[in-house]
Motif scaffolding. Structure first.
Motif, PDB file in Angstrom:
ATOM      1  N   ASP A   1      51.667   9.512 -53.006  1.00 24.02           N
ATOM      2  CA  ASP A   1      52.553   9.335 -52.071  1.00 24.02           C
ATOM      3  C   ASP A   1      53.762   8.339 -52.619  1.00 24.02           C
ATOM      4  O   ASP A   1      53.597   7.980 -53.802  1.00 24.02           O
ATOM      5  CB  ASP A   1      51.751   8.378 -51.008  1.00 24.02           C
ATOM      6  N   ILE A   2      54.975   8.621 -52.003  1.00 24.54           N
ATOM      7  CA  ILE A   2      56.093   7.923 -52.924  1.00 24.54           C
ATOM      8  C   ILE A   2      56.132   6.680 -52.314  1.00 24.54           C
ATOM      9  O   ILE A   2      56.401   5.867 -53.461  1.00 24.54           O
ATOM     10  CB  ILE A   2      57.335   8.697 -52.260  1.00 24.54           C
ATOM     11  N   TYR A   3      55.951   6.390 -51.103  1.00 25.02           N
ATOM     12  CA  TYR A   3      55.954   4.570 -50.855  1.00 25.02           C
ATOM     13  C   TYR A   3      54.705   4.065 -50.822  1.00 25.02           C
ATOM     14  O   TYR A   3      53.785   4.589 -50.170  1.00 25.02           O
ATOM     15  CB  TYR A   3      56.972   4.529 -49.524  1.00 25.02           C
ATOM     16  N   LEU A   4      54.385   3.015 -51.536  1.00 26.46           N
ATOM     17  CA  LEU A   4      53.175   2.451 -51.932  1.00 26.46           C
ATOM     18  C   LEU A   4      53.382   1.066 -51.461  1.00 26.46           C
ATOM     19  O   LEU A   4      54.195   0.501 -51.369  1.00 26.46           O
ATOM     20  CB  LEU A   4      52.711   2.571 -53.457  1.00 26.46           C
ATOM     21  N   LYS A   5      52.060   0.371 -51.339  1.00 29.73           N
ATOM     22  CA  LYS A   5      51.921  -1.077 -50.932  1.00 29.73           C
ATOM     23  C   LYS A   5      52.712  -1.915 -51.968  1.00 29.73           C
ATOM     24  O   LYS A   5      53.226  -2.998 -51.820  1.00 29.73           O
ATOM     25  CB  LYS A   5      50.705  -1.569 -50.834  1.00 29.73           C
ATOM     26  N   GLY A   6      52.508  -1.342 -53.532  1.00 24.60           N
ATOM     27  CA  GLY A   6      53.329  -2.099 -54.489  1.00 24.60           C
ATOM     28  C   GLY A   6      53.870  -1.084 -55.474  1.00 24.60           C
ATOM     29  O   GLY A   6      53.162  -0.266 -55.679  1.00 24.60           O
ATOM     30  N   GLY A   7      55.070  -1.197 -55.752  1.00 27.23           N
ATOM     31  CA  GLY A   7      55.420  -0.156 -56.532  1.00 27.23           C
ATOM     32  C   GLY A   7      55.948   0.941 -55.878  1.00 27.23           C
ATOM     33  O   GLY A   7      56.092   1.122 -54.574  1.00 27.23           O
ATOM     34  N   SER A   8      55.780   2.222 -56.702  1.00 25.33           N
ATOM     35  CA  SER A   8      56.177   3.470 -56.030  1.00 25.33           C
ATOM     36  C   SER A   8      55.620   4.520 -56.712  1.00 25.33           C
ATOM     37  O   SER A   8      55.192   4.385 -57.866  1.00 25.33           O
ATOM     38  CB  SER A   8      57.977   3.481 -56.244  1.00 25.33           C
ATOM     39  N   GLY A   9      55.229   5.626 -55.739  1.00 26.67           N
ATOM     40  CA  GLY A   9      54.716   6.743 -56.502  1.00 26.67           C
ATOM     41  C   GLY A   9      55.648   7.422 -57.422  1.00 26.67           C
ATOM     42  O   GLY A   9      55.224   8.061 -58.524  1.00 26.67           O
ATOM     43  N   LEU A  10      56.978   7.208 -57.696  1.00 27.05           N
ATOM     44  CA  LEU A  10      58.019   7.651 -58.579  1.00 27.05           C
ATOM     45  C   LEU A  10      57.678   7.073 -59.778  1.00 27.05           C
ATOM     46  O   LEU A  10      57.667   7.531 -61.057  1.00 27.05           O
ATOM     47  CB  LEU A  10      59.465   7.438 -58.165  1.00 27.05           C
ATOM     48  N   GLY A  11      57.216   5.761 -59.822  1.00 25.50           N
ATOM     49  CA  GLY A  11      56.780   4.801 -60.938  1.00 25.50           C
ATOM     50  C   GLY A  11      55.624   5.736 -61.679  1.00 25.50           C
ATOM     51  O   GLY A  11      55.212   5.713 -62.865  1.00 25.50           O
ATOM     52  N   VAL A  12      54.643   5.909 -60.663  1.00 25.37           N
ATOM     53  CA  VAL A  12      53.405   6.651 -61.140  1.00 25.37           C
ATOM     54  C   VAL A  12      53.839   7.897 -61.728  1.00 25.37           C
ATOM     55  O   VAL A  12      53.175   8.272 -62.746  1.00 25.37           O
ATOM     56  CB  VAL A  12      52.420   6.755 -59.892  1.00 25.37           C
ATOM     57  N   LEU A  13      54.547   8.647 -61.105  1.00 24.93           N
ATOM     58  CA  LEU A  13      54.994  10.074 -61.782  1.00 24.93           C
ATOM     59  C   LEU A  13      55.615   9.780 -63.149  1.00 24.93           C
ATOM     60  O   LEU A  13      55.175  10.435 -63.908  1.00 24.93           O
ATOM     61  CB  LEU A  13      55.914  10.782 -60.789  1.00 24.93           C
TER      62      LEU A  13
END
Length: 144
Positions: free
Chosen positions: A73-85
């Protein structure tokens, strides 16, 4: 990806490979519903989950991880899915990277693809397409 060949049913059809899947989704309700749906409607085994970027990145950094598909998912509880990608999609291959978000605008889709996503699906109206993708991926994996 797949370490063993596909097995054949008696009628000659190929059995699909079960996709080991890691799910990054912050909403517990959506996460549990999605796990149930994915495991019922596609050959998927969810092998782990994260609700924030740091947990997902910690898992990605583990050398023993075993996964065919990562759904983020893009919007997470902490950070972002973009950071994961950004951190994982370029280095953790041959796993397929899928973004599943309510914010799948054309601009966000393009950004996700730039960061290494293989596909982007909208949670609100592209769940059937996600399931089709997963089933096709399992079938193609079984044939490799």
């Amino acid at each position: 990806m797949v370490t063993s060949g596909a097995s054949r049913h008696p009628l000659g059809t190929t059995r699909m490979h079960t996709l080991k899947t890691y799910l990054v989704e912050d909403s517990a309700i959506i996460r549990e519903s999605l796990i149930s749906l994915l495991e019922e409607a596609a050959p998927i085994e969810v092998v782990g989950t994260a609700e924030d970027e740091q947990t997902a990145l910690t898992w990605i950094d583990q050398p023993a991880r075993d996964c065919d598909l990562i759904i983020v998912d893009i919007y997470l509880k902490g950070g972002s899915g973009l950071g994961v990608l950004k951190a994982g999609a370029g280095v953790f291959k041959p796993a397929k990277w899928v973004v599943l978000s309510n914010h799948a605008t054309p601009e966000m889709r393009a950004r996700c693809m730039e960061l290494g996503a293989d596909c982007v699906f909208d949670k609100s109206n592209e769940i059937d397409e996600l399931l089709l993708y997963c089933n096709q991926l399992a079938q193609s994996d079984a044939l490799n």
